[in-house]
Write a protein that holds these residues in place. Structure first.
Motif, PDB file in Angstrom:
ATOM      1  N   GLN A 184      55.035  13.606  61.328  1.00 15.86           N
ATOM      2  CA  GLN A 184      53.890  12.873  60.793  1.00 15.86           C
ATOM      3  C   GLN A 184      52.646  12.956  61.679  1.00 15.86           C
ATOM      4  OE1 GLN A 184      55.986   9.027  60.351  1.00 15.86           O
ATOM      5  NE2 GLN A 184      55.669   9.232  58.140  1.00 15.86           N
ATOM      6  N   HIS A 185      52.613  13.892  62.607  1.00 14.27           N
ATOM      7  CA  HIS A 185      51.525  13.964  63.579  1.00 14.27           C
ATOM      8  C   HIS A 185      50.156  14.090  62.916  1.00 14.27           C
ATOM      9  CE1 HIS A 185      54.091  15.270  67.301  1.00 14.27           C
ATOM     10  NE2 HIS A 185      54.505  14.158  66.734  1.00 14.27           N
ATOM     11  N   GLU A 186      50.072  14.960  61.931  1.00 17.93           N
ATOM     12  CA  GLU A 186      48.785  15.211  61.284  1.00 17.93           C
ATOM     13  C   GLU A 186      48.239  13.952  60.621  1.00 17.93           C
ATOM     14  OE1 GLU A 186      47.007  17.838  57.562  1.00 17.93           O
ATOM     15  OE2 GLU A 186      48.832  18.521  58.584  1.00 17.93           O
ATOM     16  N   GLU A 187      49.111  13.244  59.881  1.00 18.34           N
ATOM     17  CA  GLU A 187      48.659  12.049  59.173  1.00 18.34           C
ATOM     18  C   GLU A 187      48.391  10.896  60.134  1.00 18.34           C
ATOM     19  OE1 GLU A 187      49.418  10.328  54.745  1.00 18.34           O
ATOM     20  OE2 GLU A 187      51.022  11.410  55.761  1.00 18.34           O
ATOM     21  N   ASP A 188      49.231  10.758  61.165  1.00 18.50           N
ATOM     22  CA  ASP A 188      49.010   9.700  62.155  1.00 18.50           C
ATOM     23  C   ASP A 188      47.686   9.907  62.897  1.00 18.50           C
ATOM     24  OD1 ASP A 188      51.341   8.310  61.615  1.00 18.50           O
ATOM     25  OD2 ASP A 188      52.536   9.458  63.034  1.00 18.50           O
ATOM     26  N   PRO A 258      57.772  25.107  66.841  1.00 17.52           N
ATOM     27  CA  PRO A 258      57.660  23.650  66.664  1.00 17.52           C
ATOM     28  C   PRO A 258      57.091  23.227  65.314  1.00 17.52           C
ATOM     29  CG  PRO A 258      56.849  24.312  68.811  1.00 17.52           C
ATOM     30  CD  PRO A 258      57.059  25.564  68.026  1.00 17.52           C
ATOM     31  N   LYS A 259      56.010  23.849  64.882  1.00 15.18           N
ATOM     32  CA  LYS A 259      55.342  23.428  63.645  1.00 15.18           C
ATOM     33  C   LYS A 259      56.198  23.693  62.417  1.00 15.18           C
ATOM     34  CE  LYS A 259      50.596  23.846  65.324  1.00 15.18           C
ATOM     35  NZ  LYS A 259      49.255  24.446  65.103  1.00 15.18           N
ATOM     36  N   LYS A 260      56.964  24.756  62.439  1.00 15.27           N
ATOM     37  CA  LYS A 260      57.780  25.111  61.287  1.00 15.27           C
ATOM     38  C   LYS A 260      58.959  24.170  61.098  1.00 15.27           C
ATOM     39  CE  LYS A 260      60.490  28.895  59.282  1.00 15.27           C
ATOM     40  NZ  LYS A 260      60.942  30.302  59.441  1.00 15.27           N
ATOM     41  N   TYR A 261      59.592  23.771  62.193  1.00 14.73           N
ATOM     42  CA  TYR A 261      60.848  23.020  62.082  1.00 14.73           C
ATOM     43  C   TYR A 261      60.713  21.515  62.323  1.00 14.73           C
ATOM     44  CZ  TYR A 261      63.095  27.556  61.867  1.00 14.73           C
ATOM     45  OH  TYR A 261      63.458  28.830  61.482  1.00 14.73           O
ATOM     46  N   ALA A 262      59.536  21.072  62.735  1.00 11.27           N
ATOM     47  CA  ALA A 262      59.308  19.625  62.860  1.00 11.27           C
ATOM     48  C   ALA A 262      58.874  19.101  61.499  1.00 11.27           C
ATOM     49  CB  ALA A 262      58.255  19.334  63.916  1.00 11.27           C
ATOM     50  N   ASN A 263      59.817  19.054  60.563  1.00 11.98           N
ATOM     51  CA  ASN A 263      59.479  18.684  59.195  1.00 11.98           C
ATOM     52  C   ASN A 263      60.356  17.548  58.684  1.00 11.98           C
ATOM     53  OD1 ASN A 263      61.974  19.874  58.072  1.00 11.98           O
ATOM     54  ND2 ASN A 263      61.002  21.841  58.530  1.00 11.98           N
ATOM     55  N   HIS A 264      59.997  17.034  57.529  1.00  7.38           N
ATOM     56  CA  HIS A 264      60.681  15.892  56.926  1.00  7.38           C
ATOM     57  C   HIS A 264      62.143  16.193  56.627  1.00  7.38           C
ATOM     58  CE1 HIS A 264      61.849  13.351  53.420  1.00  7.38           C
ATOM     59  NE2 HIS A 264      61.225  12.419  54.110  1.00  7.38           N
ATOM     60  N   THR A 265      62.423  17.361  56.107  1.00  2.00           N
ATOM     61  CA  THR A 265      63.794  17.721  55.734  1.00  2.00           C
ATOM     62  C   THR A 265      64.720  17.698  56.938  1.00  2.00           C
ATOM     63  OG1 THR A 265      63.015  19.106  53.901  1.00  2.00           O
ATOM     64  CG2 THR A 265      65.247  19.510  54.720  1.00  2.00           C
TER      65      THR A 265
END
Length: 289
Positions: A184-188, A258-265
């Motif tokens: 949630q880094h982008e939204e936070d 990091p960006k690819k796998y730090a996801n909601h799923t």
């Protein structure tokens, strides 16, 4: 008033992820009436936690994935009122158990409101929100369950046999909490919420959580040795092995991209595995004692 989207934002199934503390508290209490077990379980998992989820969702107004909802719908004022209705039901139910349990349910609810309410918004303070979540979802919830189970007093919680496992649950939460923020880094950042995970960075979050998982694991082993329940150590290690393996695999993928796998799923899969293996262990531990 209460649209389908409002009910979805309560995220009632998400309560499953918070259930291990309930079972650990139950396994640490003695002579608990079945009616108290059911009542505490229903009040917390069907009303208090969903109330907190809905209230925080209303003020967060997330547009991207959140815990329990991959594609959250736009919130309405109905969600705000629905969350308060659920909180009211939790408080009324708590009154029928005992006054101290009622006070603790009230305090938990107020703290959870302060987490996202714009006038306080604990969420924007990285270390304060981390400690608040760890203490209140861990030790405080453990204590709240015990008080609800045995109709005791606060002095009961000062007994080492209950204080120690309560503190251990907080150690576990201190490790897992930052991982719930990693996608949630982008939204936070857009909202100005400098969460602990945002402050640490994606890789830093995993290193940080790994350290706290190691500390909590060692503490659990020490605890079972301390209470002369060495048999439980092997069950604990065996039960949590899938969690350790998944975390290691996820951590390895994060180090690569990091960006690819730090996801909601990936995060929700971690939550499901974590809650499932811990629920299994604590339920087994409760019946095997």
């Amino acid at each position: 008033m209460f649209k389908k989207s409002s009910w979805e934002h309560l995220r009632i199934p998400f309560s499953y992820y918070l259930m291990p503390v309930f079972w650990f508290a139950l396994s640490s209490a003695t002579d608990v009436p079945i009616v108290n077990i059911i009542a505490v379980g229903v009040i917390l998992h069907l009303f208090l936690y969903p109330s907190s989820n809905g209230y925080n969702s209303y003020f967060d107004k997330d547009e991207k994935s959140i815990g329990g909802l991959k594609n959250p719908k736009k919130v309405t004022i109905g969600l705000y009122y629905l969350s308060l209705v659920f909180f009211g039901i939790a408080l009324i139910g708590a009154l029928f158990i005992n006054g101290i349990f009622f006070s603790m349910v009230l305090l938990y609810g107020l703290i959870s409101m302060a987490y996202s309410h714009p006038s306080i918004r604990l969420k924007k303070y990285p270390y304060l929100s981390w400690l608040t979540a760890g203490v209140f979802q861990g030790a405080f919830t453990f204590a709240m369950c015990v008080i609800g189970f045995v109709d005791g007093s606060f002095s009961l919680l000062l007994e080492w046999k209950l204080l120690l496992p309560a503190l251990i649950t907080t150690l576990l939460l201190l490790g897992s909490y930052p991982l719930t923020q990693v996608y949630q880094h982008e939204e936070d950042k857009k909202r100005g919420d400098i969460t602990l995970s945002l402050k640490l960075g994606i890789k830093g979050t995993f290193y940080f959580s790994a350290i706290w998982f190691l500390i909590s694991g060692i503490t659990f082993i020490w605890y079972f040795t301390h209470i002369d329940a060495q048999w439980a150590i092997w069950w604990f290690l065996g039960s949590t092995a899938p969690l350790v393996i998944y975390f290691y695999i996820w951590f390895t993928l994060i180090l690569k991209d990091p960006k690819k796998y730090a996801n909601h799923t990936m995060a929700m899969r971690m939550n499901k595995i974590s809650s499932s293996v811990l629920n299994f262990f604590f339920i087994y531990y409760y019946f095997a004692q």
